[in-house]
Design a protein around this motif. Structure first.
Motif, short mmCIF file in Angstrom:
data_model
loop_
_atom_site.label_atom_id
_atom_site.label_comp_id
_atom_site.label_asym_id
_atom_site.label_seq_id
_atom_site.Cartn_x
_atom_site.Cartn_y
_atom_site.Cartn_z
N THR A 81 30.84 14.98 38.75
CA THR A 81 32.00 15.46 39.50
C THR A 81 31.82 15.19 40.99
N ILE A 82 32.89 14.71 41.58
CA ILE A 82 32.87 14.41 43.01
C ILE A 82 32.85 15.71 43.81
N ARG A 83 32.05 15.73 44.83
CA ARG A 83 32.03 16.90 45.71
C ARG A 83 33.37 17.01 46.42
N PRO A 84 33.89 18.22 46.59
CA PRO A 84 35.22 18.36 47.18
C PRO A 84 35.30 17.90 48.62
N ALA A 85 34.15 17.92 49.33
CA ALA A 85 34.18 17.55 50.75
C ALA A 85 33.92 16.07 50.96
N ALA A 86 33.73 15.29 49.87
CA ALA A 86 33.33 13.89 50.02
C ALA A 86 34.38 13.08 50.78
N ALA A 87 35.65 13.20 50.38
CA ALA A 87 36.70 12.42 51.04
C ALA A 87 36.86 12.84 52.49
N GLU A 88 36.78 14.15 52.73
CA GLU A 88 36.93 14.64 54.10
C GLU A 88 35.76 14.18 54.97
N MET A 89 34.56 14.14 54.38
CA MET A 89 33.41 13.66 55.13
C MET A 89 33.62 12.22 55.60
N ILE A 90 34.08 11.37 54.70
CA ILE A 90 34.27 9.97 55.05
C ILE A 90 35.37 9.82 56.09
N GLU A 91 36.41 10.62 55.96
CA GLU A 91 37.48 10.61 56.96
C GLU A 91 36.95 11.00 58.34
N ARG A 92 36.10 12.02 58.37
CA ARG A 92 35.54 12.46 59.65
C ARG A 92 34.55 11.44 60.21
N LEU A 93 33.80 10.78 59.33
CA LEU A 93 32.88 9.74 59.80
C LEU A 93 33.65 8.65 60.53
N HIS A 94 34.77 8.23 59.94
CA HIS A 94 35.60 7.22 60.59
C HIS A 94 36.15 7.74 61.92
N SER A 150 21.44 7.90 66.94
CA SER A 150 22.50 8.45 66.08
C SER A 150 23.87 8.29 66.71
N ALA A 151 23.92 8.29 68.04
CA ALA A 151 25.20 8.12 68.72
C ALA A 151 25.75 6.71 68.55
N LYS A 152 24.89 5.76 68.15
CA LYS A 152 25.31 4.37 68.00
C LYS A 152 25.62 4.00 66.55
N ILE A 153 25.48 4.96 65.63
CA ILE A 153 25.67 4.66 64.21
C ILE A 153 27.05 4.06 63.97
N SER A 154 27.08 2.90 63.36
CA SER A 154 28.35 2.24 63.05
C SER A 154 28.54 2.02 61.56
N ALA A 155 27.45 2.23 60.79
CA ALA A 155 27.55 2.09 59.33
C ALA A 155 26.72 3.19 58.69
N VAL A 156 27.28 3.81 57.66
CA VAL A 156 26.58 4.86 56.92
C VAL A 156 26.47 4.42 55.47
N ALA A 157 25.23 4.40 54.96
CA ALA A 157 24.99 4.06 53.56
C ALA A 157 24.70 5.35 52.81
N LEU A 158 25.42 5.54 51.69
CA LEU A 158 25.32 6.78 50.93
C LEU A 158 24.91 6.50 49.50
N ASP A 159 23.98 7.30 48.99
CA ASP A 159 23.73 7.27 47.56
C ASP A 159 24.90 7.99 46.88
N LYS A 160 25.22 7.60 45.65
CA LYS A 160 26.35 8.25 44.96
C LYS A 160 25.92 9.55 44.30
N THR A 161 24.99 9.45 43.37
CA THR A 161 24.61 10.61 42.57
C THR A 161 23.83 11.61 43.41
N GLY A 162 24.34 12.82 43.48
CA GLY A 162 23.69 13.87 44.24
C GLY A 162 24.13 13.93 45.70
N THR A 163 24.86 12.90 46.15
CA THR A 163 25.36 12.91 47.53
C THR A 163 26.88 13.00 47.52
#
Length: 665
Positions: A463-476, A322-335
């Motif tokens: 509807t988009i989850r409110p934390a979705a954009a913040e999650m992606i920002e933190r992943l980066h 998990s410490a080496k993760i460089s790409a995250v694949a996400l399902d859209k609906t429900g995630t």
């Protein structure tokens, strides 16, 4: 048993007894005017010609060495029986050799310090496993059930499936179940890591081990004993903390060669120089104690802290990956989205009507429909106070186009543009342009016609989850180079979501096998891939990814057991937190290895250069063990990143950010 008795019978009993003997020996030696920590006698056996205080001092030093050294020698013998040369053997040989040549203080100091190091390790491992102990502690002992119309208090293990359990204020929930009646608030921190109480009403799920903070609930038991979520978590954390990381396995293989190498080095040094003290000192200095503990203490601490936050990591190997993760694949609906459409637009195209008229006719027509897009219209109408009770006089689904209903003798059509043609409606009053506009925004528009004329357009969207954009920002921010959306939805809708949340790449209109191919493609590009999905249609991709992540796993026993990382709460921000925890744990592992190796190298150089004695070497060695332990303990103190207070009761209840909900019929 008193606290003092437990302390003495625990790992600290041996170093305390040995330390007291050393103190007594030092007092006796000082009373005779002799430095008790000076050079030894370099002779075989105890000299009876010495003054009584010095003789007693020597006896107490020997006793101290034997008290502290006996457990070490037993451990060395046990290891030899299974053909393992452990560090206990190095200390045992050095201590026995020191006793033989009369270096009683050195023997006592070496064994005493090693005993302290062992006690510190045991105490630290117990503390780093505290998350597991806390989980076990919250397991309920009793339950109050309804039997034959009366309340009975019984052991939690005796609750029967489907039985009604009563949860009163302050009580622990003894089962997994569904609320049959009543209202209340439950503290689910031990299960999901959520720090705020969660409101529970009829139909909600509850978990064993959560604690009532108010109210009264009647719960139908669906999971009891070993079938509860809490039991699965405890089992998972037990296995995870015992599982070894690749680095740990390598270090253990390294130690099997390193320890005999140190023994051989000490033997050669003794033979070449004729200095037995030098040889024994090399044995002590070469102990890889900090090296051996450097990995497991970090892994246990990291996995334990994750469990406290509702992040279950399968084991050390998965932690490292998990410490080496460089790409995250996400399902859209429900995630990234809620997976539940909501009304977003009502466009009035008939000047004689208003919004309430258009929405009211559309909702009443959909009251007889089973299509998923009917529910958001009915819910929105109810919220706006529109009367939608009852069913249409007749309902006629038009496959692929929409629905036609008769209400109060009037014909209402709700659907896509081809439905207008089917209804022989030629004047669309601008409906086509509005449909195109709404579709371009990633929404699902439906034209509403009354008695052969268009009156408006309604649109629904997920509807988009409110934390979705913040999650992606933190992943980066945590070093993830690419976040990819994998969805079976149409490209237009997927790109609308991606534009809002900041996804790096969109792959839309995918079947389950296409998602699998997408994960493999990312791996072929050199990425370590984490896949986040629901575990059903995403199962092949989850299995192929380097790390499979199940989100909101508290209600899914299978996800807890099978996912590489199970996020107990349905909270997007737990994903970057899990990756950040993994990276932090691996960083601590590397720091610990560096501390251990540099300490051994520096001490060995000091021995050959002169000035580092056996006792000094062991003192520095144990200091390095303590430093490694304290470094790992930092993982337990790190707190989860906060993005602001969460609402009590339900996580994530923001104003909708609409995206497409799919195609109409």
């Amino acid at each position: 048993m008193s606290a003092a008795t437990r302390w003495l019978r625990g790992p600290w009993g041996t170093p305390i007894a040995s330390g007291l003997l050393i103190v007594l020996a030092a007092i006796l030696s000082l009373s005779a005017g002799v430095n008790p920590f000076g050079a030894g006698h370099h002779e075989l056996g105890l000299s009876l010609d010495r003054p009584l205080p010095l003789l007693l001092s020597d006896l107490f030093m020997v006793a101290a060495a034997l008290v502290a050294g006996a457990p070490i020698l037993r451990a060395a013998v046990r290891a030899l029986r299974v053909r393992t040369i452990a560090i206990d053997l190095l200390v045992s040989i050095a201590a026995l050799g020191a006793l033989v040549i009369g270096e009683y203080w050195e023997a006592a100091a070496v064994t005493f310090l090693f005993a302290i190091g062992h006690a510190l390790e045991a105490r630290t491992m117990d503390r780093t496993r505290s998350a597991l102990a806390e989980l076990v502690a919250v397991a309920p002992d009793v339950a109050v059930v309804l039997r034959d119309g009366a309340q009975q208090e019984i052991p939690a293990a005796e609750v029967r499936p489907e039985e009604t359990v009563l949860i009163k204020n302050g009580a622990k929930v003894p089962v997994d179940g569904i609320v049959l009646g009543g209202t209340g608030a439950l503290d689910e921190a031990s299960i999901t890591g959520e720090s705020l109480p969660v409101e529970k009403v009829e139909g909600d799920q509850v978990f064993a081990g959560s604690i009532s903070t108010g109210g009264f609930l009647q719960v139908r038991a669906t999971g009891i004993g070993a079938d509860t979520t809490l039991a699965r978590i405890i089992h998972r954390v037990e296995e995870a903390q015992d599982a070894k990381a690749r680095t740990q396995s390598f270090m253990e293989r390294f130690s099997t060669w390193y320890t005999p190498g140190i023994i051989l080095l000490a033997l050669l040094a003794g033979l070449l120089t004729g200095d037995v003290v030098l040889a024994l000192t090399l044995l002590v200095i070469g102990c890889p104690g900090a090296l051996v503990i450097s990995i497991p203490v970090a892994i246990v601490a990291g996995i334990g802290r994750g469990a406290r936050s509702g992040i279950l990591i399968k084991g050390g190997d998965f932690l490292e990956t998990s410490a080496k993760i460089s790409a995250v694949a996400l399902d859209k609906t429900g995630t990234l989205t809620r997976g539940r459409p909501a009304l977003t637009d009502v466009t009035v195209l008939d000047p004689a009507l208003d919004r309430a008229d258009v929405l009211g006719w559309a909702a009443r027509a959909e009251a007889g429909s089973e299509h998923p897009l009917a529910r958001p219209l009915l819910e929105a109408a109810a919220v706006e106070g529109l009367a939608v009770q009852g069913l249409p006089e007749s309902t006629e689904p038009v496959p692929g186009k929409g629905i036609v209903a008769v209400l109060e003798g009037r014909r209402v059509a709700v659907g896509n543009l081809p439905l207008l043609a089917a209804e022989a409606i030629t004047e669309d009053r601008g409906a086509a342009a509005e449909v195109d506009r709404l579709s371009g925004l990633g929404r699902t528009p439906m034209v509403v016609a009354l008695e052969g004329r268009v009156i408006g357009v309604v649109a629904v969207a997920d509807t988009i989850r409110p934390a979705a954009a913040e999650m992606i920002e933190r992943l980066h921010a945590h070093g993830v180079q690419k976040v990819v959306m994998l969805t079976g939805d149409n490209r237009r809708v997927a790109e609308a979501v991606a534009a809002r949340v900041g996804v790096d790449e969109v792959r839309a209109e995918l079947l389950p096998e296409d998602k699998l191919a997408a994960v493999r493609d990312l791996q072929e590009q050199g990425h370590t891939v984490a896949m986040v999905g629901d575990g059903v249609n995403d199962a092949p991709a989850l299995a192929t990814a380097d790390i499979g992540v199940a989100m909101g796993a508290a209600g899914t026993g299978v996800a807890i057991e099978t996912a590489d990382i199970a996020l107990m709460q349905d909270d997007l921000l737990r994903l970057p937190e899990a990756i950040g925890l993994a990276r932090g744990t691996v960083a601590v592992m590397r720091q610990n290895i560096a501390i251990a190796l540099l300490t051994v190298i520096a001490l060995l150089a000091g021995v050959f250069a002169g000035g580092v004695t056996m006792a000094v070497g062991m003192l520095v060695h144990e200091a390095s063990v303590l430093l490694v332990i304290l470094n790992a303990m930092r993982l337990m103190r790190r707190r989860r990143e906060q993005s602001g207070p969460a609402p009590v009761g339900r996580a994530e209840t923001p104003a909708p950010q609409p995206v497409g909900a799919g195609q109409r019929r």
